[in-house]
Each structure stands twice: as structure tokens, then as C-alpha cells.
Design an enzyme around this catalytic site. Structure first.
Site, PDB file in Angstrom:
ATOM      1  N   SER A 142       0.850  -1.186   0.000  1.00 15.36           N
ATOM      2  CA  SER A 142       0.000   0.000   0.000  1.00 15.36           C
ATOM      3  C   SER A 142       0.885   1.234   0.000  1.00 15.36           C
ATOM      4  O   SER A 142       1.953   1.241   0.616  1.00 15.36           O
ATOM      5  CB  SER A 142      -0.901   0.016   1.240  1.00 15.36           C
ATOM      6  N   TYR A 154      -4.050   5.268   9.790  1.00 11.16           N
ATOM      7  CA  TYR A 154      -3.547   4.066   9.124  1.00 11.16           C
ATOM      8  C   TYR A 154      -2.248   3.543   9.730  1.00 11.16           C
ATOM      9  O   TYR A 154      -1.544   2.760   9.085  1.00 11.16           O
ATOM     10  CB  TYR A 154      -3.341   4.342   7.631  1.00 11.16           C
TER      11      TYR A 154
END
Length: 252
Positions: A142, A154
Site C-alpha cells: 500500500s 492508518y
């Protein structure tokens, strides 16, 4: 015929990747967790266009099930394609979880670890005897793990994807005597069903993300599927240990 295994092929990037791989003439084994119908839909789409695919269940968070899963893969290879090996492995399955660092729980952290890092690590180890020499492994990371993107919420997710990037480099070194290439693709914001269909529930975030992207839009699964397919193809036989960000220029 060569066969690729794609984890998480019931929707999103996994489905896009499975379809693109099949379009290049490879067989595809795709896995699913809770979305069996989505996996069967992926198989149907591939077969409709003349390809061959098999869907198998897999709980990536339960590594004790991996030996039985390997046995199922062996059966599928023999019964469907009359081959004994995999040409490629794509570690794609996963889930996003957003939590502010101050509110993060060990339960969520452990689940992220089990599915996003431990799972791919030991699944790759379990399937390694089936991967042919000069084959390819692609880990789906990612861009949250890259220097271009550090969005709040995150930290846990990106930590695991960062670990996957490190794993990619070390496996590339350790598997190089067999000629196996190991790379990672780090997608940016992509229109998938992950996050509980977040893009359908909160469509207002799409133009915000598009505005941060050089190409002026959010990615779609086919964008990433084509990159992954290129990395398992013979055209990239001299590429290994790379973390390739595929985000349309996010943060430029």
C-alpha cells in the site's frame, strides 16, 4: 500451461488481477474468505472469455490451515490443468482498518498482523515447494507504507504493509538462487469494496482523493491488476526486490 494463485480474488484488486492474468493465457487459482459468490463470479467472468479458473476458500488469518490449503491447490493443479507447479503467487488478500493511534486496540492490531503480514509470510513458505524455478511472487502492499502518504488513522495498517515491503526484499534475496522474482506493488486509493464498501457509503471522499492525485482520479482495480500482471510476466524477468508504487501520482 502456467498457473498463478491470487489470494483475495472475489472482488477488487484480486478480481482485476485474476482477470488480467487469465487474459494472458495463464490458469488462475483464486481464493476467497467470506465472499464465495464474488469468487464464483470472478471464475465465471474468466471462463466466459475463454480462460480457466478455480476458486478455493482460504482464511489468511489462520496459518494452521495452510497445509490443507496447499493440498487443495495440488489437487486443483492436477485435475484442472494437469500440472504440478505454480508459475506465480500474488499475495493480495487483506482488509483495511482505520483507527487513530490513541484509540488503537491490540485486538485490531493482532488481526491486521495475522492477515496482512503473518499470513502472506507463512502462506508463501507453505506454497514455496509448488512455485516453479524462475517463477514470480508479487506482494500487494500500500502506498500508505511509502513516504508519499501518511494519512492519519492508518498507523497499524501501514505498519504491516511496511513489514510486507521488507519481507519482499529479503525473499527476493533468499529465493534468487532459484531464479524466483519477488516484488511488491503499493497501490494508492483504489475503488474497491474494502473498508465495508466505504466508497459507496462515503462518495464525497472520492473527489478529495482525486484532487491529491496527479492524474486527477482515483484508481480502479484494473489499473493495479495490469501492473501486477506485468510483474509476473517474462517481460520483467530482470526485476526483483522492488516496491513499485502504483497510485497515479498520489501526493505530487
Amino acid at each position: 500451461m502456467q498457473v498463478a494463485l491470487v489470494t483475495g480474488g472475489s472482488s477488487g484488486i484480486g478480481r482485476g488481477t485474476a482477470y488480467r492474468i487469465a487474459a494472458r493465457g495463464m490458469g488462475v487459482i483464486l481464493t476467497y474468505g467470506g465472499n464465495e459468490q464474488g469468487a464464483l463470479d470472478t471464475v465465471s467472468a474468466i471462463e466466459k472469455d475463454g480462460g480457466t479458473a478455480v476458486a478455493l476458500p482460504l482464511d489468511l488469518g489462520r496459518s494452521e490451515t495452510f497445509p490443507a490449503f496447499r493440498d487443495a491447490v495440488v489437487r486443483a493443479l492436477r485435475e484442472t490443468w494437469q500440472v504440478e507447479t505454480l508459475g506465480a503467487l500474488v499475495n493480495n488478500a487483506g482488509f483495511p482498518q482505520t483507527e487513530a493511534f490513541g484509540e488503537a486496540t491490540e485486538e485490531v492490531f493482532d488481526r491486521l498482523y495475522a492477515v496482512l503480514l503473518k499470513g502472506p509470510y507463512f502462506l508463501t513458505q507453505t506454497l514455496l515447494p509448488l512455485i516453479e524455478d524462475h517463477g514470480a511472487i508479487v506482494n500487494v502492499s500500500s502506498n500508505s507504507s511509502m513516504h508519499t502518504n501518511a494519512e492519519p488513522g492508518y498507523s497499524g495498517y501501514a505498519t504491516m504493509k511496511g513489514g510486507l515491503n521488507v519481507m519482499t526484499r529479503f525473499l527476493a534475496k533468499e529465493l534468487s538462487p532459484r531464479g524466483i522474482r519477488v516484488n511488491a506493488v503499493a497501490p494508492g486509493s483504489t475503488l474497491t469494496r474494502l473498508g465495508g464498501d466505504a466508497f459507496d457509503k462515503y462518495p464525497e471522499v472520492i473527489p478529495v482523493l482525486a484532487a491529491k492525485t496527479a492524474f486527477g482520479r482515483v484508481g480502479d482495480p484494473d489499473d493495479i491488476g495490469q501492473v501486477i500482471t506485468a510483474l509476473i510476466s517474462d517481460e520483467t524477468r530482470w526485476v526483483t526486490a522492488q516496491i513499485l508504487e502504483a497510485s497515479g501520482g498520489y501526493g505530487l
